[in-house]
Design a protein around this motif. Structure first.
Motif, PDB file in Angstrom:
ATOM      1  N   GLU A 194       0.645   3.345  10.780  1.00 23.04           N
ATOM      2  CA  GLU A 194       0.515   3.389   9.115  1.00 23.04           C
ATOM      3  C   GLU A 194      -0.294   2.277   8.760  1.00 23.04           C
ATOM      4  O   GLU A 194      -0.278   1.036   9.209  1.00 23.04           O
ATOM      5  CB  GLU A 194       2.007   3.031   9.104  1.00 23.04           C
ATOM      6  N   GLU A 195      -1.197   2.842   7.797  1.00 20.50           N
ATOM      7  CA  GLU A 195      -2.000   1.651   7.217  1.00 20.50           C
ATOM      8  C   GLU A 195      -0.994   0.784   6.355  1.00 20.50           C
ATOM      9  O   GLU A 195      -0.362   1.201   5.483  1.00 20.50           O
ATOM     10  CB  GLU A 195      -3.201   2.304   6.379  1.00 20.50           C
ATOM     11  N   ILE A 196      -1.323  -0.427   6.390  1.00 22.18           N
ATOM     12  CA  ILE A 196      -0.389  -1.326   5.260  1.00 22.18           C
ATOM     13  C   ILE A 196      -1.238  -2.518   4.840  1.00 22.18           C
ATOM     14  O   ILE A 196      -2.416  -2.650   5.166  1.00 22.18           O
ATOM     15  CB  ILE A 196       0.843  -2.060   6.264  1.00 22.18           C
ATOM     16  N   ASP A 197      -0.734  -3.064   3.773  1.00 22.43           N
ATOM     17  CA  ASP A 197      -1.393  -3.934   3.078  1.00 22.43           C
ATOM     18  C   ASP A 197      -1.523  -5.278   3.959  1.00 22.43           C
ATOM     19  O   ASP A 197      -0.547  -5.571   4.614  1.00 22.43           O
ATOM     20  CB  ASP A 197      -0.628  -4.419   1.836  1.00 22.43           C
ATOM     21  N   TYR A 198      -2.574  -5.948   3.502  1.00 21.84           N
ATOM     22  CA  TYR A 198      -2.879  -7.209   4.788  1.00 21.84           C
ATOM     23  C   TYR A 198      -1.508  -8.269   4.291  1.00 21.84           C
ATOM     24  O   TYR A 198      -1.176  -8.801   5.525  1.00 21.84           O
ATOM     25  CB  TYR A 198      -4.187  -7.664   4.121  1.00 21.84           C
TER      26      TYR A 198
END
Length: 296
Positions: free
Chosen positions: A112-116
């Motif tokens: 899952e791509e997530i916020d930094y």
């Protein structure tokens, strides 16, 4: 016994991490050279009379290989909370998004791509790995839904995979330190390991699910470092009560001579963990809990 110190048979200790066999010969040479166990092993008591061995697994194996039957340990007290059960961060070289996607697919892990900023969220209850690259691209690596043992086994396989083909460093679990230093330039990706609760570590140990090396980072209040307990005494045929009496006297003597330290804050064992290599030591017998202590 002061500071929850004890002397236990190695047969009572149950490791929670895998050993690194290549490190054992060097540790044995150091033990033979000095003749001392430098620092107590950190343990947690189980109900069946055994103890979880929470750190220095390689030292434990080196002692066994030398024929030593017991070791000095420091017990985590029952009232210890889960804030003492942390994890290292891994700085991994030669690791890019293509590898991340490939490994995740092979091991049936969800990516899952997530916020930094979400990478650094220590309140995240999800059992997962978090990965961020030097350009700020960040991802969460999540195992399939299921029981704890299956989920952790999947994540452990992921960790062991990159440990087997990439250079990796365990680094201080501190965002400010990482972002304010140039340490990220030494690797391609930063992987943040999950924080496991004490009861979860216990469940995994009972199921004989061992963590890969350099994963768990267990802290204990009033940690004793620089004890230098003689191996000759550990291996002597005298009763354990006499060895414990010697331990009490040794601790008293070494603290009075400022050779041993009881440290109130977090202690991070980075490698050989010799007391002589403590950074930023302070003169007090019991150190302040406001900062970390790093042993090389």
């Amino acid at each position: 016994m002061p500071f929850h110190l004890n002397i236990l048979s190695l047969e009572k200790l149950v490791p929670v991490e895998k050993t690194v066999s290549s490190r054992i010969p060097e540790i044995k040479r150091e033990l033979y050279r000095t003749g001392y166990q430098a620092n107590p092993l950190l343990v947690s008591a189980e109900e069946d009379g055994r103890y979880l061995l929470l750190n220095d697994i390689n030292c434990f194996e080196a002692l066994r290989a030398m024929g030593i039957k017991s070791a000095v340990v420091q017990e985590i007290p029952d009232e210890c909370d889960d804030s003492n059960f942390l994890a290292w961060y891994h700085l991994v070289g030669n690791f890019n998004l293509e590898y991340l996607r490939g490994l995740s697919e092979i091991l049936h892990l969800k990516l899952e791509e997530i916020d930094y900023d979400a990478v650094w969220n220590k309140e995240d209850e999800l059992i997962s790995l978090r990965c961020t690259f030097i350009d700020g691209q960040s991802y969460r690596i999540v195992p399939r839904p299921g029981e704890l043992i299956g989920q952790v086994s999947s994540l452990n396989s992921f960790i062991e995979s990159y440990q087997s083909f990439s250079m990796h460093l365990k680094i201080y679990p501190d965002r400010l330190f990482i972002e304010s230093s140039e340490i990220f330039n030494l690797g391609s990706a930063l992987i943040l390991l999950p924080f496991y609760r004490h009861d979860q570590i216990l469940e995994l140990a009972r199921a004989k699910v061992l963590f890969p090396p350099d994963c768990l980072n267990i802290c204990a209040d009033n940690r004793v470092v620089g004890l230098d307990f003689p191996l000759q005494v550990l291996n002597s045929p005298v009763r354990v009560e006499e060895k414990k009496a010697f331990l009490r006297e040794l601790l008293r003597f070494r603290m009075q001579s400022d050779k041993s330290t009881v440290y109130g804050g977090k202690v991070y064992f980075m490698g050989k963990s010799r007391h002589q290599k403590v950074r930023a030591s302070e003169p007090e017998d019991i150190k302040s809990p406001d900062s970390g202590l790093y042993l090389e």
